[in-house]
Design a protein around this motif. Structure first.
Motif, PDB file in Angstrom:
ATOM      1  N   MET A   1     -29.274  81.311 -32.416  1.00  0.00           N
ATOM      2  CA  MET A   1     -30.034  80.365 -31.631  1.00  0.00           C
ATOM      3  C   MET A   1     -31.404  80.699 -31.314  1.00  0.00           C
ATOM      4  SD  MET A   1     -28.481  78.692 -27.977  1.00  0.00           S
ATOM      5  CE  MET A   1     -29.423  77.475 -27.361  1.00  0.00           C
ATOM      6  N   SER A   2     -32.127  79.842 -31.542  1.00  0.00           N
ATOM      7  CA  SER A   2     -33.620  80.062 -31.407  1.00  0.00           C
ATOM      8  C   SER A   2     -33.880  79.980 -29.845  1.00  0.00           C
ATOM      9  CB  SER A   2     -34.582  78.938 -32.004  1.00  0.00           C
ATOM     10  OG  SER A   2     -34.411  77.652 -31.676  1.00  0.00           O
ATOM     11  N   ASP A   3     -35.091  80.529 -29.225  1.00  0.00           N
ATOM     12  CA  ASP A   3     -35.243  80.876 -27.849  1.00  0.00           C
ATOM     13  C   ASP A   3     -35.742  79.437 -27.344  1.00  0.00           C
ATOM     14  OD1 ASP A   3     -34.686  83.312 -27.394  1.00  0.00           O
ATOM     15  OD2 ASP A   3     -36.403  84.088 -28.231  1.00  0.00           O
ATOM     16  N   THR A   4     -35.771  79.101 -26.302  1.00  0.00           N
ATOM     17  CA  THR A   4     -36.314  78.160 -25.234  1.00  0.00           C
ATOM     18  C   THR A   4     -37.198  78.793 -24.419  1.00  0.00           C
ATOM     19  OG1 THR A   4     -34.303  77.659 -24.009  1.00  0.00           O
ATOM     20  CG2 THR A   4     -34.411  76.593 -26.075  1.00  0.00           C
ATOM     21  N   HIS A   5     -37.649  77.713 -23.485  1.00  0.00           N
ATOM     22  CA  HIS A   5     -38.390  78.296 -22.206  1.00  0.00           C
ATOM     23  C   HIS A   5     -37.436  79.148 -21.315  1.00  0.00           C
ATOM     24  CE1 HIS A   5     -41.120  77.348 -18.899  1.00  0.00           C
ATOM     25  NE2 HIS A   5     -40.190  77.799 -18.026  1.00  0.00           N
ATOM     26  N   LEU A   6     -35.998  78.537 -21.461  1.00  0.00           N
ATOM     27  CA  LEU A   6     -34.994  79.039 -20.376  1.00  0.00           C
ATOM     28  C   LEU A   6     -34.604  80.337 -20.925  1.00  0.00           C
ATOM     29  CD1 LEU A   6     -32.945  75.791 -19.267  1.00  0.00           C
ATOM     30  CD2 LEU A   6     -35.161  77.022 -18.372  1.00  0.00           C
ATOM     31  N   THR A   7     -34.544  80.806 -22.293  1.00  0.00           N
ATOM     32  CA  THR A   7     -34.153  81.877 -22.804  1.00  0.00           C
ATOM     33  C   THR A   7     -35.058  83.033 -23.462  1.00  0.00           C
ATOM     34  OG1 THR A   7     -33.952  80.530 -25.160  1.00  0.00           O
ATOM     35  CG2 THR A   7     -32.122  80.602 -23.490  1.00  0.00           C
ATOM     36  N   ALA A   8     -36.334  82.590 -23.420  1.00  0.00           N
ATOM     37  CA  ALA A   8     -37.126  83.328 -24.291  1.00  0.00           C
ATOM     38  C   ALA A   8     -37.308  84.666 -23.397  1.00  0.00           C
ATOM     39  CB  ALA A   8     -38.671  82.854 -24.402  1.00  0.00           C
ATOM     40  N   GLY A  17     -54.039 100.386 -20.206  1.00  0.00           N
ATOM     41  CA  GLY A  17     -53.239 101.087 -19.164  1.00  0.00           C
ATOM     42  C   GLY A  17     -52.247 100.371 -18.417  1.00  0.00           C
ATOM     43  N   ASP A  18     -52.520  98.939 -18.372  1.00  0.00           N
ATOM     44  CA  ASP A  18     -51.465  97.856 -17.778  1.00  0.00           C
ATOM     45  C   ASP A  18     -50.556  97.057 -18.625  1.00  0.00           C
ATOM     46  OD1 ASP A  18     -52.064  98.534 -15.002  1.00  0.00           O
ATOM     47  OD2 ASP A  18     -54.216  97.434 -15.515  1.00  0.00           O
ATOM     48  N   GLN A  19     -49.451  96.548 -17.990  1.00  0.00           N
ATOM     49  CA  GLN A  19     -48.530  95.813 -18.774  1.00  0.00           C
ATOM     50  C   GLN A  19     -48.585  94.504 -18.498  1.00  0.00           C
ATOM     51  OE1 GLN A  19     -46.232  97.362 -21.075  1.00  0.00           O
ATOM     52  NE2 GLN A  19     -47.356  99.162 -20.598  1.00  0.00           N
ATOM     53  N   PHE A  20     -49.040  93.681 -19.450  1.00  0.00           N
ATOM     54  CA  PHE A  20     -49.091  92.301 -19.285  1.00  0.00           C
ATOM     55  C   PHE A  20     -47.922  91.806 -19.945  1.00  0.00           C
ATOM     56  CE2 PHE A  20     -53.404  93.668 -19.031  1.00  0.00           C
ATOM     57  CZ  PHE A  20     -54.105  92.830 -18.434  1.00  0.00           C
ATOM     58  N   ALA A  21     -47.248  90.935 -18.917  1.00  0.00           N
ATOM     59  CA  ALA A  21     -45.970  90.087 -19.420  1.00  0.00           C
ATOM     60  C   ALA A  21     -46.119  89.086 -19.962  1.00  0.00           C
ATOM     61  CB  ALA A  21     -45.254  89.690 -17.869  1.00  0.00           C
ATOM     62  N   TYR A  22     -45.347  88.654 -21.145  1.00  0.00           N
ATOM     63  CA  TYR A  22     -45.689  87.198 -21.862  1.00  0.00           C
ATOM     64  C   TYR A  22     -44.520  87.017 -22.328  1.00  0.00           C
ATOM     65  CZ  TYR A  22     -45.181  89.920 -26.187  1.00  0.00           C
ATOM     66  OH  TYR A  22     -44.980  90.712 -27.339  1.00  0.00           O
ATOM     67  N   ARG A  23     -44.014  85.563 -22.923  1.00  0.00           N
ATOM     68  CA  ARG A  23     -43.279  85.158 -23.414  1.00  0.00           C
ATOM     69  C   ARG A  23     -43.421  84.455 -24.619  1.00  0.00           C
ATOM     70  NH1 ARG A  23     -40.235  82.962 -17.882  1.00  0.00           N
ATOM     71  NH2 ARG A  23     -39.515  84.927 -16.910  1.00  0.00           N
ATOM     72  N   ARG A  24     -42.742  84.357 -25.755  1.00  0.00           N
ATOM     73  CA  ARG A  24     -43.202  83.745 -27.085  1.00  0.00           C
ATOM     74  C   ARG A  24     -42.004  83.350 -27.735  1.00  0.00           C
ATOM     75  NH1 ARG A  24     -47.187  86.929 -31.404  1.00  0.00           N
ATOM     76  NH2 ARG A  24     -47.627  85.299 -32.710  1.00  0.00           N
ATOM     77  N   TRP A  25     -42.465  81.892 -27.825  1.00  0.00           N
ATOM     78  CA  TRP A  25     -41.321  81.371 -28.811  1.00  0.00           C
ATOM     79  C   TRP A  25     -41.892  80.154 -29.538  1.00  0.00           C
ATOM     80  CZ3 TRP A  25     -41.933  80.230 -24.045  1.00  0.00           C
ATOM     81  CH2 TRP A  25     -42.042  78.798 -23.444  1.00  0.00           C
ATOM     82  N   GLY A  26     -40.882  79.132 -30.494  1.00  0.00           N
ATOM     83  CA  GLY A  26     -41.472  78.193 -30.795  1.00  0.00           C
ATOM     84  C   GLY A  26     -41.508  78.153 -32.551  1.00  0.00           C
ATOM     85  N   ASP A  54     -41.217  73.192 -24.234  1.00  0.00           N
ATOM     86  CA  ASP A  54     -40.260  73.315 -25.570  1.00  0.00           C
ATOM     87  C   ASP A  54     -40.742  72.248 -26.194  1.00  0.00           C
ATOM     88  OD1 ASP A  54     -38.689  75.571 -24.802  1.00  0.00           O
ATOM     89  OD2 ASP A  54     -37.426  74.392 -23.513  1.00  0.00           O
ATOM     90  N   GLY A  55     -41.276  71.320 -25.548  1.00  0.00           N
ATOM     91  CA  GLY A  55     -41.778  70.067 -26.521  1.00  0.00           C
ATOM     92  C   GLY A  55     -42.798  70.393 -27.470  1.00  0.00           C
ATOM     93  N   LEU A  56     -43.816  71.081 -26.711  1.00  0.00           N
ATOM     94  CA  LEU A  56     -44.737  71.673 -27.773  1.00  0.00           C
ATOM     95  C   LEU A  56     -44.492  72.698 -28.682  1.00  0.00           C
ATOM     96  CD1 LEU A  56     -47.456  71.798 -24.888  1.00  0.00           C
ATOM     97  CD2 LEU A  56     -47.479  70.278 -26.899  1.00  0.00           C
ATOM     98  N   ALA A  57     -43.458  73.467 -28.304  1.00  0.00           N
ATOM     99  CA  ALA A  57     -43.112  74.624 -29.336  1.00  0.00           C
ATOM    100  C   ALA A  57     -42.050  74.068 -30.412  1.00  0.00           C
ATOM    101  CB  ALA A  57     -42.068  75.540 -28.310  1.00  0.00           C
ATOM    102  N   ALA A  58     -41.898  72.602 -30.417  1.00  0.00           N
ATOM    103  CA  ALA A  58     -41.356  72.247 -31.418  1.00  0.00           C
ATOM    104  C   ALA A  58     -42.221  72.134 -32.891  1.00  0.00           C
ATOM    105  CB  ALA A  58     -40.704  70.759 -31.192  1.00  0.00           C
TER     106      ALA A  58
END
Length: 281
Positions: A1-8, A17-26, A54-58
């Motif tokens: 199952m592909s990722d979504t906003h709720l599961t990515a 030296g710093d950790q930048f958080a991100y989520r990537r899917w689509g 999620d609409g844009l990630a389509a």
């Protein structure tokens, strides 16, 4: 199952030296560049609307991102918009991307403009939502100063700050509030240090670069630009969107009726139709 906003999953990339958080899917089966999203004052990755992302990630990959020190990212929060923009550019490059489309909302729109001006090679198209130019009109509603920095914002704060005044608009706001809390493993809230740093950055952003030609810097943005606001933005007055549309050479302006600062959250289906057309044309 592909990722979504709720599961990515939340991932991290190290920059200086710093950790930048991100989520990537689509949708990766396309030659379109990813859409890189920059969030509003004190907001993190879970302040976006899942219906919108999620609409844009389509049609393309989307990348949500927390700036230095914001929510789940580490480091000392930045106090200048241009430094936030440079961090965003460094993260884009650290992810191995040559080109992105950029969407900035509110304070994220400030960053998106500086990212595009300072690193034009990285940006194909630019989307500016509920935001304004450097040296723009600062005359927000007096209630903003009370509600926006509140340690724990309430749904009533969001309705006042982000949405129109009719009952239809308020119901759209309540629907958004429900959607944005659907993810189980949410980002931690931004710290008081982030709030203070971003207030300071906003104050510096109000200063005009050139008092004789306050918006001349916008002519440096030559990328196709989409500008959206509500008819009554109490946070960043709507007239600022008009100024941007008049000085960014290749800009188009959308004003949604009975809407405030977050017109894209109040009218998500309308926004997705306009956004897809802009990004695909």
């Amino acid at each position: 199952m592909s990722d979504t906003h709720l599961t990515a999953p939340t991932r991290f990339v190290e920059v200086a030296g710093d950790q930048f958080a991100y989520r990537r899917w689509g949708n990766t089966a396309t030659d379109k560049p990813p859409l890189f999203l920059l969030q509003h004052f004190r907001g993190g990755m879970d302040h976006w609307d899942p219906l919108m992302t999620d609409g844009l990630a389509a049609g393309r990959e989307v990348i949500l991102y927390n700036g230095r020190g914001v929510a789940s990212s580490s480091g000392q929060p930045r106090t200048r918009i241009e430094h936030m923009a440079d961090d965003a550019a460094a993260v884009v490059r650290a992810l191995g991307l040559q080109k992105v489309d950029v969407l900035g909302f509110s304070l994220g729109g400030f960053q998106a403009q500086d990212l595009t001006r300072r690193h034009p090679d990285l940006v194909r198209k630019l989307m500016l939502l509920g935001t304004g130019p450097r040296g723009g009109n600062p005359d927000s509603d007096p209630g903003v100063l009370e509600r926006a920095p509140r340690p724990v914002p309430t749904i009533d704060d969001f309705l006042f700050l982000f949405f129109g005044r009719s009952e239809t608009a308020r119901q759209a706001g309540r629907d958004f509030w429900k959607r944005r809390h659907e993810r189980v493993d949410q980002d931690p809230p931004s710290s008081p240090q982030v709030i203070q740093a971003q207030i300071e950055a906003n104050m510096y952003y109000l200063a005009k670069l050139d008092p004789q030609a306050p918006f001349s810097h916008l002519r440096e943005i030559t990328q196709p630009t989409f500008i959206l606001n509500g008819a009554n933005d109490v946070m960043i007055p709507t007239i600022n969107s008009w100024h941007m549309s008049q000085h960014i050479p290749n800009a188009q302006l959308f004003i949604y009726p009975d809407a405030g600062h977050a017109a894209q959250f109040q009218y998500p289906e309308r926004f997705m139709q306009h956004a897809r057309q802009f990004l695909d044309e």
